[in-house]
Design a protein around this motif. Structure first.
Motif, mmCIF file in Angstrom:
data_model
loop_
_atom_site.group_PDB
_atom_site.id
_atom_site.type_symbol
_atom_site.label_atom_id
_atom_site.label_comp_id
_atom_site.label_asym_id
_atom_site.label_seq_id
_atom_site.Cartn_x
_atom_site.Cartn_y
_atom_site.Cartn_z
ATOM 1 N N THR A 116 8.895 -4.879 3.597
ATOM 2 C CA THR A 116 8.197 -4.064 4.597
ATOM 3 C C THR A 116 7.275 -3.076 3.901
ATOM 4 O OG1 THR A 116 10.076 -4.217 6.121
ATOM 5 C CG2 THR A 116 8.470 -2.478 6.532
ATOM 6 N N GLY A 117 6.049 -2.991 4.380
ATOM 7 C CA GLY A 117 5.090 -2.059 3.789
ATOM 8 C C GLY A 117 4.761 -0.929 4.753
ATOM 9 N N TYR A 118 4.386 0.233 4.178
ATOM 10 C CA TYR A 118 4.020 1.399 4.981
ATOM 11 C C TYR A 118 2.669 1.924 4.501
ATOM 12 C CZ TYR A 118 8.990 1.562 6.271
ATOM 13 O OH TYR A 118 10.243 1.265 6.729
ATOM 14 N N LYS A 119 1.812 2.231 5.440
ATOM 15 C CA LYS A 119 0.581 2.956 5.153
ATOM 16 C C LYS A 119 0.582 4.209 6.022
ATOM 17 C CE LYS A 119 -2.836 -0.400 3.472
ATOM 18 N NZ LYS A 119 -3.290 0.411 2.329
ATOM 19 N N ILE A 120 0.176 5.325 5.438
ATOM 20 C CA ILE A 120 0.212 6.598 6.155
ATOM 21 C C ILE A 120 -1.182 6.953 6.649
ATOM 22 C CG2 ILE A 120 0.860 9.022 6.010
ATOM 23 C CD1 ILE A 120 2.633 8.263 3.628
ATOM 24 N N ASP A 121 -1.283 7.199 7.931
ATOM 25 C CA ASP A 121 -2.544 7.619 8.539
ATOM 26 C C ASP A 121 -2.618 9.146 8.507
ATOM 27 O OD1 ASP A 121 -4.960 7.471 9.759
ATOM 28 O OD2 ASP A 121 -4.193 6.978 11.749
ATOM 29 N N THR A 122 -3.735 9.686 8.062
ATOM 30 C CA THR A 122 -3.886 11.136 8.019
ATOM 31 C C THR A 122 -4.423 11.651 9.348
ATOM 32 O OG1 THR A 122 -6.089 10.880 7.041
ATOM 33 C CG2 THR A 122 -4.258 11.237 5.533
ATOM 34 N N GLY B 226 18.989 8.079 -2.025
ATOM 35 C CA GLY B 226 18.429 8.443 -3.323
ATOM 36 C C GLY B 226 17.349 7.513 -3.830
ATOM 37 N N LYS B 227 17.133 6.397 -3.144
ATOM 38 C CA LYS B 227 16.102 5.445 -3.565
ATOM 39 C C LYS B 227 14.720 6.040 -3.333
ATOM 40 C CE LYS B 227 14.626 0.647 -2.807
ATOM 41 N NZ LYS B 227 14.863 -0.571 -1.976
ATOM 42 N N ILE B 228 13.838 5.903 -4.348
ATOM 43 C CA ILE B 228 12.482 6.452 -4.257
ATOM 44 C C ILE B 228 11.477 5.307 -4.325
ATOM 45 C CG2 ILE B 228 10.763 7.944 -5.343
ATOM 46 C CD1 ILE B 228 13.041 9.673 -6.371
ATOM 47 N N LEU B 229 10.592 5.245 -3.351
ATOM 48 C CA LEU B 229 9.553 4.223 -3.282
ATOM 49 C C LEU B 229 8.202 4.880 -3.523
ATOM 50 C CD1 LEU B 229 10.808 2.579 0.039
ATOM 51 C CD2 LEU B 229 11.438 1.912 -2.288
ATOM 52 N N GLU B 230 7.399 4.293 -4.391
ATOM 53 C CA GLU B 230 6.084 4.862 -4.719
ATOM 54 C C GLU B 230 4.979 3.916 -4.269
ATOM 55 O OE1 GLU B 230 6.041 5.765 -8.852
ATOM 56 O OE2 GLU B 230 7.502 7.386 -8.672
ATOM 57 N N PRO B 231 3.801 4.447 -3.930
ATOM 58 C CA PRO B 231 2.707 3.600 -3.425
ATOM 59 C C PRO B 231 2.087 2.739 -4.514
ATOM 60 C CG PRO B 231 1.983 5.876 -3.655
ATOM 61 C CD PRO B 231 3.449 5.874 -3.937
ATOM 62 N N LYS B 232 1.571 1.591 -4.094
ATOM 63 C CA LYS B 232 0.826 0.706 -4.985
ATOM 64 C C LYS B 232 -0.636 1.158 -5.039
ATOM 65 C CE LYS B 232 4.519 -1.742 -5.586
ATOM 66 N NZ LYS B 232 5.278 -1.652 -6.855
ATOM 67 N N GLU B 233 -1.475 0.366 -5.694
ATOM 68 C CA GLU B 233 -2.877 0.743 -5.888
ATOM 69 C C GLU B 233 -3.625 0.899 -4.566
ATOM 70 O OE1 GLU B 233 -4.755 -1.945 -8.563
ATOM 71 O OE2 GLU B 233 -3.540 -1.329 -10.294
ATOM 72 N N ASP B 234 -3.234 0.119 -3.550
ATOM 73 C CA ASP B 234 -3.917 0.209 -2.251
ATOM 74 C C ASP B 234 -3.259 1.230 -1.334
ATOM 75 O OD1 ASP B 234 -1.563 -1.095 -1.746
ATOM 76 O OD2 ASP B 234 -2.452 -2.691 -0.526
ATOM 77 N N ASN B 235 -2.387 2.091 -1.914
ATOM 78 C CA ASN B 235 -1.687 3.158 -1.187
ATOM 79 C C ASN B 235 -0.645 2.631 -0.201
ATOM 80 O OD1 ASN B 235 -3.019 5.339 -2.438
ATOM 81 N ND2 ASN B 235 -4.766 5.095 -1.065
ATOM 82 N N THR B 236 -0.293 1.350 -0.303
ATOM 83 C CA THR B 236 0.801 0.812 0.500
ATOM 84 C C THR B 236 2.115 1.093 -0.213
ATOM 85 O OG1 THR B 236 -0.621 -0.966 1.314
ATOM 86 C CG2 THR B 236 1.748 -1.237 1.618
ATOM 87 N N ILE B 237 3.092 1.589 0.540
ATOM 88 C CA ILE B 237 4.422 1.827 -0.018
ATOM 89 C C ILE B 237 5.336 0.712 0.473
ATOM 90 C CG2 ILE B 237 6.363 3.436 -0.168
ATOM 91 C CD1 ILE B 237 4.444 5.709 0.425
ATOM 92 N N TRP B 238 5.935 -0.018 -0.480
ATOM 93 C CA TRP B 238 6.733 -1.182 -0.129
ATOM 94 C C TRP B 238 8.219 -0.873 -0.214
ATOM 95 C CZ3 TRP B 238 4.634 -5.298 2.074
ATOM 96 C CH2 TRP B 238 3.263 -5.508 1.913
ATOM 97 N N ASP B 239 8.930 -1.303 0.821
ATOM 98 C CA ASP B 239 10.386 -1.248 0.842
ATOM 99 C C ASP B 239 10.880 -2.663 1.089
ATOM 100 O OD1 ASP B 239 13.045 -0.669 1.046
ATOM 101 O OD2 ASP B 239 12.914 0.384 2.958
ATOM 102 N N SER B 240 11.210 -3.347 0.014
ATOM 103 C CA SER B 240 11.590 -4.751 0.084
ATOM 104 C C SER B 240 10.419 -5.549 0.662
ATOM 105 C CB SER B 240 12.860 -4.907 0.926
ATOM 106 O OG SER B 240 13.311 -6.234 0.891
#
Length: 316
Positions: A81-87, A65-79
């Protein structure tokens, strides 16, 4: 990868023989060197089964149920660890990432308007779209997941219905459907590899087009998520592009191939007489299309519970 190769050639006596995975590894290493924090470049969206989460353009929803939202640079942080999505690029078009709306919408009302506009065929197509989110669970049980085929004569509302279905799945309808005749087999499988448990749609199916006939074997195998295996230069090496997305096909001609036909759910649309009610229902759907993905959001937010209910219904 091609742009990186061109960049190297233009800036010195360098060459690049790697592919997309190797380039992503270099980018990740650069992030590690500069930030001391790993940022993973994701080359897919949708269901991330190993990590029990859903990856969308505007959020990551974990099964707890935890929801993570992207920061200004579109990086989504989980503790830490960061995620960037390639299109993924489809031709010259850079496709949109799936986005989910948190603005509530009544799914019952959506179904009523779809029924008023397209009848039982529209309802079948809508239910298939919802089932896509549980396609991994269906694959575990049935070892297959059906292809949706929306078929009908010109101006029967095929593309319009597919727009609404894609909005319900979180995919903006502005992302164009690819022409299945002109799309190569490699291009088709890469799109189906990129989207995980999110429908990928292809338009302009023509039974009489030889380019379509050349893909029949591949289209049949998508039902079982069997991608083509190819050899590589290393001894005894092979590679395979995985099939992860349910397939939606749109066209004016229904498949004649009996094997493909047996693997599809056919939704036939006709030139129905437009009524005030159907026109108003379609207007309502388009007016509220920005909220339609709340249906997917509601499902994914409690995915474990909803998946169990779905599987129980199948077994019953």
């Amino acid at each position: 990868t091609n742009k990186f190769r061109q960049f190297l050639v233009q800036n010195g006596d360098y060459s690049w023989r790697g592919g997309e995975p190797q380039l992503n590894a270099i980018v990740e290493e650069m992030f590690l060197d500069n930030l001391d924090i790993p940022i993973h470049i994701l080359d897919y969206v949708g269901r991330d089964e190993p990590n029990k989460q859903w990856i969308m353009g505007n959020m990551i929803i974990k099964d707890d149920g935890k929801i993570l939202e992207p920061k200004e640079d579109n990086t989504i942080w989980d503790s830490t660890t960061g995620y960037k999505i390639d299109t993924i690029n489809v031709g010259s078009v850079k496709t949109s990432l799936p986005h989910l709306s948190v603005n509530n919408i009544d799914a019952t009302e959506v179904i009523e308007h779809i029924n008023t506009t397209w009848g039982i065929s529209g309802i079948k197509a809508f239910l298939w779209t919802i089932a896509c989110f549980f396609s991994n669970e269906v694959m575990k049980k049935e070892k297959s997941f059906p292809i949706l085929f929306i078929y009908g004569e010109k101006e029967s509302g095929k593309s319009t219905l597919s727009d609404i279905l894609m909005e319900c799945a979180g995919m903006p309808s502005e992302t164009p459907a690819s022409n299945i005749c002109e799309t190569t087999q490699v291009g088709l499988t890469r799109v189906l590899s990129y989207y995980h448990s999110i429908p990928a749609r292809f338009d302009e199916y023509r039974e009489t087009d030889k380019k379509t006939g050349d893909k029949l074997s591949l289209l049949r195998s998508i039902y079982n998520r069997q991608g083509a295996t190819k050899g590589i230069k290393e001894a005894f090496g092979t590679r395979q592009i995985e099939i992860n997305a349910p397939l939606m096909i749109i066209g004016e001609q229904v498949p004649n191939d009996s094997a493909l036909l047996s693997r599809t759910i056919i939704c036939q649309l006709s030139l129905r007489d437009k009524t005030i009610e159907s026109i108003n229902s379609l207007k309502w759907l388009y007016k509220n299309k920005g909220r339609l993905s709340n249906i997917a959001y509601t499902i994914i937010k409690k995915y474990k519970d909803n998946a169990k209910v779905f599987v129980d219904k199948i077994e019953a």
